[in-house]
Design a protein around this motif. Structure first.
Motif, mmCIF file in Angstrom:
data_model
loop_
_atom_site.group_PDB
_atom_site.id
_atom_site.type_symbol
_atom_site.label_atom_id
_atom_site.label_comp_id
_atom_site.label_asym_id
_atom_site.label_seq_id
_atom_site.Cartn_x
_atom_site.Cartn_y
_atom_site.Cartn_z
ATOM 1 N N HIS A 27 28.487 -30.774 56.310
ATOM 2 C CA HIS A 27 29.251 -31.332 55.185
ATOM 3 C C HIS A 27 28.434 -31.145 53.910
ATOM 4 O O HIS A 27 27.234 -31.448 53.882
ATOM 5 C CB HIS A 27 29.540 -32.816 55.422
ATOM 6 C CG HIS A 27 30.520 -33.376 54.455
ATOM 7 N ND1 HIS A 27 30.202 -33.628 53.136
ATOM 8 C CD2 HIS A 27 31.825 -33.725 54.602
ATOM 9 C CE1 HIS A 27 31.250 -34.105 52.515
ATOM 10 N NE2 HIS A 27 32.252 -34.173 53.392
ATOM 11 N N GLY B 102 28.204 -32.845 51.294
ATOM 12 C CA GLY B 102 27.658 -34.073 50.730
ATOM 13 C C GLY B 102 26.443 -34.600 51.471
ATOM 14 O O GLY B 102 25.788 -35.529 51.027
ATOM 15 N N VAL B 103 26.119 -33.989 52.610
ATOM 16 C CA VAL B 103 25.006 -34.452 53.436
ATOM 17 C C VAL B 103 23.745 -33.652 53.122
ATOM 18 O O VAL B 103 23.746 -32.423 53.185
ATOM 19 C CB VAL B 103 25.360 -34.348 54.937
ATOM 20 C CG1 VAL B 103 24.148 -34.653 55.812
ATOM 21 C CG2 VAL B 103 26.515 -35.281 55.269
ATOM 22 N N VAL B 104 22.674 -34.364 52.798
ATOM 23 C CA VAL B 104 21.373 -33.721 52.583
ATOM 24 C C VAL B 104 20.701 -33.496 53.931
ATOM 25 O O VAL B 104 20.201 -32.419 54.211
ATOM 26 C CB VAL B 104 20.473 -34.594 51.670
ATOM 27 C CG1 VAL B 104 19.067 -34.012 51.557
ATOM 28 C CG2 VAL B 104 21.112 -34.762 50.306
ATOM 29 N N VAL C 213 22.857 -40.817 57.722
ATOM 30 C CA VAL C 213 22.667 -39.655 56.869
ATOM 31 C C VAL C 213 22.076 -40.038 55.516
ATOM 32 O O VAL C 213 22.233 -41.157 55.048
ATOM 33 C CB VAL C 213 24.005 -38.918 56.632
ATOM 34 C CG1 VAL C 213 24.499 -38.237 57.889
ATOM 35 C CG2 VAL C 213 25.077 -39.862 56.104
ATOM 36 N N VAL D 11 22.637 -38.721 51.714
ATOM 37 C CA VAL D 11 23.714 -37.985 51.055
ATOM 38 C C VAL D 11 23.428 -37.764 49.577
ATOM 39 O O VAL D 11 22.574 -38.433 48.986
ATOM 40 C CB VAL D 11 25.066 -38.715 51.232
ATOM 41 C CG1 VAL D 11 25.445 -38.797 52.706
ATOM 42 C CG2 VAL D 11 25.049 -40.098 50.616
ATOM 43 N N ARG D 12 24.194 -36.831 48.993
ATOM 44 C CA ARG D 12 24.128 -36.543 47.570
ATOM 45 C C ARG D 12 25.101 -37.450 46.812
ATOM 46 O O ARG D 12 26.168 -37.772 47.328
ATOM 47 C CB ARG D 12 24.556 -35.101 47.298
ATOM 48 C CG ARG D 12 23.625 -34.068 47.776
ATOM 49 C CD ARG D 12 24.200 -32.649 47.524
ATOM 50 N NE ARG D 12 23.286 -31.659 48.039
ATOM 51 C CZ ARG D 12 23.191 -31.317 49.319
ATOM 52 N NH1 ARG D 12 23.978 -31.852 50.217
ATOM 53 N NH2 ARG D 12 22.316 -30.412 49.706
ATOM 54 N N LEU E 203 31.398 -43.108 48.471
ATOM 55 C CA LEU E 203 30.895 -43.344 49.829
ATOM 56 C C LEU E 203 31.994 -43.661 50.848
ATOM 57 O O LEU E 203 31.921 -43.151 51.974
ATOM 58 C CB LEU E 203 29.814 -44.418 49.818
ATOM 59 C CG LEU E 203 28.532 -44.036 49.053
ATOM 60 C CD1 LEU E 203 27.518 -45.168 49.129
ATOM 61 C CD2 LEU E 203 27.943 -42.746 49.569
ATOM 62 N N LEU F 10 33.434 -40.335 51.756
ATOM 63 C CA LEU F 10 32.465 -39.559 52.525
ATOM 64 C C LEU F 10 32.371 -40.083 53.959
ATOM 65 O O LEU F 10 32.322 -39.301 54.913
ATOM 66 C CB LEU F 10 31.099 -39.588 51.846
ATOM 67 C CG LEU F 10 30.004 -38.737 52.466
ATOM 68 C CD1 LEU F 10 30.432 -37.283 52.626
ATOM 69 C CD2 LEU F 10 28.735 -38.821 51.632
ATOM 70 N N LEU G 290 33.072 -37.796 57.220
ATOM 71 C CA LEU G 290 32.076 -37.611 58.275
ATOM 72 C C LEU G 290 32.609 -38.095 59.625
ATOM 73 O O LEU G 290 32.366 -37.456 60.653
ATOM 74 C CB LEU G 290 30.773 -38.323 57.907
ATOM 75 C CG LEU G 290 30.052 -37.754 56.682
ATOM 76 C CD1 LEU G 290 28.827 -38.593 56.342
ATOM 77 C CD2 LEU G 290 29.686 -36.297 56.890
ATOM 78 N N PHE H 268 24.607 -44.950 55.646
ATOM 79 C CA PHE H 268 24.020 -44.150 54.577
ATOM 80 C C PHE H 268 22.594 -44.650 54.397
ATOM 81 O O PHE H 268 22.360 -45.724 53.834
ATOM 82 C CB PHE H 268 24.833 -44.289 53.280
ATOM 83 C CG PHE H 268 26.228 -43.742 53.405
ATOM 84 C CD1 PHE H 268 26.432 -42.378 53.530
ATOM 85 C CD2 PHE H 268 27.322 -44.570 53.416
ATOM 86 C CE1 PHE H 268 27.704 -41.863 53.654
ATOM 87 C CE2 PHE H 268 28.606 -44.067 53.532
ATOM 88 C CZ PHE H 268 28.803 -42.698 53.654
ATOM 89 N N VAL I 59 20.718 -42.320 49.236
ATOM 90 C CA VAL I 59 21.562 -41.510 48.365
ATOM 91 C C VAL I 59 20.629 -40.896 47.333
ATOM 92 O O VAL I 59 19.818 -41.598 46.727
ATOM 93 C CB VAL I 59 22.643 -42.359 47.680
ATOM 94 C CG1 VAL I 59 23.484 -41.515 46.747
ATOM 95 C CG2 VAL I 59 23.523 -43.036 48.718
#
Length: 107
Positions: A22, A24-26, A62, A64-65, A70, A73, A77, A94, A97
Motif C-alpha cells: 500500500h 501509504g505504508v512506510v 504499521v 504510515v505516511r 487514518l 487507511l 489495509l 498505527f 505516522v
C-alpha cells in the motif's frame, strides 16, 4: 485446530506483502513491545502481522505516511488483508505516522 505451519508462514508473508504494497505504508512494525508478529518455525518471524486463531482478528501494525485519513487507511489495509485471507476480522495499529518527506527513500 490451527492451520499447518507451512500454511501459516505462507499466509503471514502474503498478508505482509499485501499490506506493505500500500502506498501509504512506510513499513510493517512489531507494535508495542514487538507483540504483533507471526512466529514461524525456527527463529523466523513476520513482524507487523499476527494471524488470529479461531475468531481472533488478524492484527497488523504499521508505520504510515501523512496524507490519507487514518480511518480510510485502516479500511484499505483491512481490505488488503481480506483480499488474501477472505472475510476475517482485522485490527489495525498505527505504530507511527511520518511526514511524506521523512518517509521518502534516500537517494
Amino acid at each position: 485446530m490451527p492451520p499447518p505451519t507451512d500454511d501459516v508462514a505462507t499466509a503471514a508473508r502474503a498478508v505482509a506483502a499485501a499490506v506493505a504494497a500500500h502506498p501509504g505504508v512506510v513499513r510493517l512494525d512489531g507494535g508495542p513491545w514487538g507483540t504483533v508478529a507471526s512466529h514461524l518455525p525456527g527463529r523466523a518471524r513476520v513482524d507487523g502481522v499476527r494471524l488470529g486463531v479461531g475468531a481472533e482478528p488478524v492484527e497488523i501494525a504499521v508505520v504510515v505516511r501523512l496524507g490519507i485519513p487514518l480511518p480510510q487507511l485502516a479500511d484499505e489495509l483491512a481490505a488488503a488483508v481480506r483480499a488474501v485471507l477472505g472475510p476475517v476480522p482485522v485490527d489495525v495499529t498505527f505504530s507511527d505516522v511520518v511526514s511524506a518527506v521523512a518517509a521518502a527513500p534516500t537517494p
